[in-house]
Design a protein around this motif. Structure first.
Motif, mmCIF file in Angstrom:
data_model
loop_
_atom_site.group_PDB
_atom_site.id
_atom_site.type_symbol
_atom_site.label_atom_id
_atom_site.label_comp_id
_atom_site.label_asym_id
_atom_site.label_seq_id
_atom_site.Cartn_x
_atom_site.Cartn_y
_atom_site.Cartn_z
ATOM 1 N N GLU A 451 0.880 -1.169 0.000
ATOM 2 C CA GLU A 451 0.000 0.000 0.000
ATOM 3 C C GLU A 451 0.918 1.219 0.000
ATOM 4 N N LEU A 452 0.921 1.933 -1.104
ATOM 5 C CA LEU A 452 1.854 3.057 -1.206
ATOM 6 C C LEU A 452 1.092 4.371 -1.323
ATOM 7 N N PRO A 453 1.422 5.341 -0.470
ATOM 8 C CA PRO A 453 0.783 6.648 -0.615
ATOM 9 C C PRO A 453 1.125 7.208 -1.984
ATOM 10 N N SER A 454 0.118 7.691 -2.701
ATOM 11 C CA SER A 454 0.419 8.231 -4.029
ATOM 12 C C SER A 454 0.580 9.735 -3.914
ATOM 13 N N ASP A 455 1.351 10.276 -4.833
ATOM 14 C CA ASP A 455 1.637 11.703 -4.767
ATOM 15 C C ASP A 455 1.068 12.357 -6.021
ATOM 16 N N GLY A 456 -0.019 13.038 -5.850
ATOM 17 C CA GLY A 456 -0.627 13.742 -6.979
ATOM 18 C C GLY A 456 -1.262 12.805 -7.975
ATOM 19 N N GLU A 457 -1.493 13.327 -9.128
ATOM 20 C CA GLU A 457 -2.206 12.575 -10.163
ATOM 21 C C GLU A 457 -1.246 11.735 -10.985
ATOM 22 N N ASN A 458 -1.777 11.184 -12.057
ATOM 23 C CA ASN A 458 -0.976 10.352 -12.944
ATOM 24 C C ASN A 458 0.046 11.178 -13.707
ATOM 25 N N ALA A 459 0.989 11.766 -12.951
ATOM 26 C CA ALA A 459 1.912 12.694 -13.576
ATOM 27 C C ALA A 459 2.618 12.081 -14.781
ATOM 28 N N GLY A 460 3.155 10.886 -14.578
ATOM 29 C CA GLY A 460 3.938 10.248 -15.629
ATOM 30 C C GLY A 460 3.103 9.968 -16.868
ATOM 31 N N GLN A 461 1.863 9.508 -16.641
ATOM 32 C CA GLN A 461 1.025 9.135 -17.774
ATOM 33 C C GLN A 461 0.693 10.361 -18.630
ATOM 34 N N ASP A 462 0.505 11.492 -17.919
ATOM 35 C CA ASP A 462 0.065 12.672 -18.647
ATOM 36 C C ASP A 462 1.238 13.454 -19.227
ATOM 37 N N MET A 463 2.433 13.058 -18.768
ATOM 38 C CA MET A 463 3.578 13.890 -19.093
ATOM 39 C C MET A 463 3.852 13.958 -20.604
ATOM 40 N N VAL A 464 4.007 12.802 -21.214
ATOM 41 C CA VAL A 464 4.309 12.793 -22.651
ATOM 42 C C VAL A 464 3.173 12.118 -23.408
ATOM 43 N N LYS A 465 2.703 12.795 -24.411
ATOM 44 C CA LYS A 465 1.618 12.235 -25.229
ATOM 45 C C LYS A 465 2.156 11.984 -26.630
ATOM 46 N N LEU A 466 1.622 10.957 -27.218
ATOM 47 C CA LEU A 466 2.067 10.597 -28.555
ATOM 48 C C LEU A 466 1.575 11.644 -29.557
ATOM 49 N N ASP A 467 2.400 11.934 -30.506
ATOM 50 C CA ASP A 467 2.019 12.870 -31.559
ATOM 51 C C ASP A 467 0.743 12.352 -32.236
ATOM 52 N N PRO A 468 -0.328 13.152 -32.258
ATOM 53 C CA PRO A 468 -1.594 12.647 -32.808
ATOM 54 C C PRO A 468 -1.506 12.292 -34.295
ATOM 55 N N SER A 469 -0.449 12.769 -34.968
ATOM 56 C CA SER A 469 -0.360 12.412 -36.397
ATOM 57 C C SER A 469 0.077 10.953 -36.585
ATOM 58 N N ILE A 470 0.546 10.315 -35.505
ATOM 59 C CA ILE A 470 0.929 8.900 -35.613
ATOM 60 C C ILE A 470 -0.335 8.063 -35.439
ATOM 61 N N LYS A 471 -0.781 7.500 -36.545
ATOM 62 C CA LYS A 471 -2.069 6.789 -36.508
ATOM 63 C C LYS A 471 -1.885 5.277 -36.503
#
Ligand code: ADP
Length: 735
Positions: A451-471
């Motif tokens: 059981e690990l206390p989490s710190d903030g939101e899904n920072a890592g997941q939201d950090m880098v997003k794939l270029d939407p032109s890559i389909k």
């Protein structure tokens, strides 16, 4: 005639008289009868009365009898009660007198009315201390006659403290230490009738035991300390030459050797590494044995921490051609609070074991969120392998110290049998659980839930997003699980994926789907990756290819030859993959991890990285320089801290590696000196030390060191540390 008359007269008179007499008689008889009747009735009623009175009398008599009986019972009971009271009194008196503890009763006027010898014994030389003495006088004797140790209080203060104690509503116990050696704990109570009952609990022996125990504990701690210090010193002393041995053996393996020589060199290298593991395990176990398992929670990037461990162990997996796969739940937060070092240790042991006991197949590490709690996130970390497995009977023993499944006689794998015991202790200290599921010949799955206390939101997941032109992305890999994990995450990012396992199929797919990107696994069984690359260059020359590789150096060469767009080490970190395929923001700056010092701006004109290494041991200098051979760097050596400071001033290096134990000026002092110099505040300084104890490492970090590498140095870790701390964008392997 006269005669006649007279006679008849007489007769008549007589008859009259008789008649009168008869009437009288009749009257008297009737009266008598009536009287008789009355008498009878009276007698009758009298007899009734008598009977009633008799009955009453008899009832009274029996009542009297009964009362008499009762009376004697009462007096008998009284007698018994009396003797009981007497007996109880005697018992109580004897009990009170034979008490080892002092017992006394003071009346409401605080005059001593009952006391036992044990109480009096405290005041042996004071005849005044007897029945009738007042409590206050008793306290004054204690204070003014030097009977009791008053610590720092004056006698008067002590007396008023003891008096106000009795005035309080609840009388708190107090410890009195008599100068004649006795110590008592005074427990006083106010009785309902106003009396004070005082119990002087003899704690003399207890305090003696306590002192002995504290003494014994101190001695045990000193012994444990000495043992740990000995082990730490030994470990330090052993590590220094081991650095030369293991390092040189590793380098030797990479040179041109014939099969037999390679076998010898590899054996030296592997044995050296095992020896280091054994030293680490024993050091750790000894520390835990001494109860020194303290956790230092900090906010960490969980995905990165797991990935780092896997990258560190990747060379061992690559050598066995065992696929290392990371599956990090895409909905799981990545910033959690835990002890980074200990978590790394747990994962290193589990993943290390999985690789050690697996000859073919894969080792898959999964991190899955299994729910939220009031304190954070429940996380299951599992390490699954396709290795030799563990029988049901042995599964029960493997978590205990020094237990290994193999018999000594047929031992095939190196190890101490301590790793899982240490792991179990760490997981327990973290409040988690560890388990194993395994089948012989099929594989094992070790799991921990935390059981690990989490710190903030899904920072890592939201950090880098794939270029939407890559389909669309084509994934070419032989590993079904890897393919599926990558495909699942890409699909969640809105990308269409196609998969292929071998060259023909992949070419067909390419011809059909013309993907925006190709993800190519370096380790294909059907054809070498270069062949596939040639096919790709022919069919889709403009489609960027990202290579997932186990041999990064070989892949870097392909990248330099522009045959691939990017190379990612396996297992790959999702955010690195996004950056490699193309991130929406256009750059991958968010990938710079918290905890890793900020990358400095790239200096494109720089040809080589200036590296300073301070180390007094010649062998270690040699190992270090050989390990970094072939990289684009200009290495300067310093033999002690003082020289390191001087070299820093002359050269302004980009990265400094600093041994800690050096003559003249040690690494800590040198670091502090450099930090105080112009340009020295931000230069990355990486300690290379043979100290392995956490406390020691903390002390090293405290002087402003950026990272610590423990000797013997590992080539992969050394290069990774250099890469992590080089200016961003600097390519160490470039031409
Ligand atoms: P060791 O240093 O011997 O690896 P550990 O405590 O880490 O000590 O492991 C104890 C024993 O458990 C090992 O010797 C091995 O027999 C068994 N074991 C641990 N992990 C695995 C695994 N993944 N597959 C098969 N056996 C394992």
């Amino acid at each position: 005639m006269s005669f006649q008359r007279t006679f008849s007269d007489d007769l008549a008179r007589e008859r009259r008289a008789r008649l009168r007499a008869e009437r009288l008689y009749e009257q008297v008889r009737r009266e008598l009868l009536a009287a008789n009747e009355r008498l009878k009735a009276h007698a009758f009623s009298l007899s009734h009365q008598i009977i009633a009175q008799r009955e009453e009398l008899s009832a009274v008599r029996s009542l009297a009898e009964a009362l008499k009986g009762q009376n004697s019972k009462v007096s008998e009971d009284l007698h018994t009660a009396h003797s009981h009271v007497k007996l109880a009194n005697t018992r109580l008196r004897e009990a009170v007198e034979s008490l080892i503890d002092g017992f006394a009763v003071f009346d409401a006027n605080q005059v001593l009315i009952l006391v036992n010898p044990a109480y009096l014994r405290l005041f042996e030389d004071f005849p005044e201390m007897r029945l009738g003495i007042r409590y206050k006088r008793m306290i004054e004797i204690c204070a003014h006659e030097g009977l009791v140790k008053l610590d720092d209080q004056s006698p008067d203060d002590w007396v008023s403290m003891m008096m106000s104690r009795w005035a309080a509503e609840v009388i708190e116990p107090v410890e009195l230490h008599f100068n004649h050696g006795f110590s008592v704990r005074l427990i006083d109570r106010r009785a309902e009738n106003g009396d004070f009952v005082s119990l002087a609990n003899d704690i003399t022996k207890m305090l003696e035991y306590q002192a002995e125990l504290i003494d014994a504990q101190k001695r045990a701690e000193a012994a444990a300390e000495a043992k740990s210090a000995f082990l730490a010193n030994m470990s330090h002393e052993i590590r220094t030459p081991m650095n030369g041995m293991v390092g040189m053996a590793q380098l030797l393996v990479e040179t041109d050797l014939d099969d037999e020589q390679r076998n010898y060199a590899e054996t030296i290298s592997k044995s050296g590494e095992s020896l280091v593991t054994i030293i680490n395990d024993i050091l750790d176990f000894s520390n835990m044995d001494a109860g020194r398992l303290e956790l230092r929670p900090e906010v960490i990037d969980l995905e990165k921490t797991i990935h780092d461990v896997m990258i560190m162990l990747a060379p061992a997996a690559r050598d066995k051609r065992v696929e290392l796969i990371l599956d990090y739940d895409m909905f799981l937060v990545d910033r959690v609070k835990t002890d980074r070092g200990r978590l790394r240790q747990v994962l290193t042991n589990l993943v290390g074991n999985a690789i050690k006991f697996t000859d073919t197949g894969y080792v898959l590490v999964r991190a899955i969120g299994v729910g939220h709690t009031a304190h954070g996130q429940m996380i299951n970390l599992t390490v699954e392998d396709t290795g030799i497995g563990i029988s049901k009977t042995n599964q029960d023993h493997i978590f205990t110290e020094f237990s290994q499944v193999e018999e000594m006689a047929n031992r095939r794998f190196e190890g101490t049998g301590l790793g899982l015991a240490i792991t179990r202790q760490i997981v327990a200290a973290m409040g988690g659980q560890i388990w194993v599921e395994s089948e012989e010949g099929i594989g094992s799955c070790f799991g921990i839930s935390l059981e690990l206390p989490s710190d903030g939101e899904n920072a890592g997941q939201d950090m880098v997003k794939l270029d939407p032109s890559i389909k669309s992305v084509l994934i070419i890999s032989d590993h079904l699980i890897s393919r599926e994990i990558i495909a699942r995450r890409l699909q969640a990012a809105g990308v269409t994926t196609t998969t292929a396992t071998q060259i023909d199929a992949s070419m067909r797919q390419i011809a059909k789907s013309r993907p925006d990107r190709v993800l190519l696994d370096q380790d294909l069984s059907a054809a070498p990756a270069e062949t596939v690359l040639s096919g790709l260059a022919e069919h889709v020359p403009d489609t960027p290819v990202v290579m997932l590789c186990s041999d990064l150096l070989a892949a870097q060469a392909l990248r330099r030859a522009k045959r691939i767009h990017a190379a990612l080490p396996k297992p790959m970190l999702w955010r690195d993959l996004v950056c490699a395929l193309g991130a929406s923001a256009g750059d991958c700056a968010p990938c710079a991890e918290a905890g890793i010092p900020a990358h400095r701006p790239p200096e494109p004109q720089r040809e080589e990285l200036r590296v300073l290494y301070a180390e007094d041991n010649r062998t270690n200098q040699l190992v270090f320089s050989k390990m970094l051979k072939g990289l684009k760097l200009d290495l300067t050596l310093a033999e002690n801290g003082r020289q390191a400071v001087a070299r820093f001033k002359e050269l302004q290096p980009d990265v400094i590696f600093m041994d800690i134990s050096m003559p003249e000026m040690d690494g800590r002092e040198a670091t502090q000196a450099i930090r105080a110099l112009p340009g020295g505040a931000h230069v990355p300084i990486i300690a290379c030390t043979a100290h392995a104890l956490r406390d020691e490492i903390d002390r090293i970090m405290a002087v402003g060191i950026n990272a610590v590498l423990t000797k013997p140095l590992n080539k992969t870790e050394l290069i990774k540390a250099l890469q992590d701390h080089a200016p961003s964008g600097f390519d160490l392997t470039g031409p």
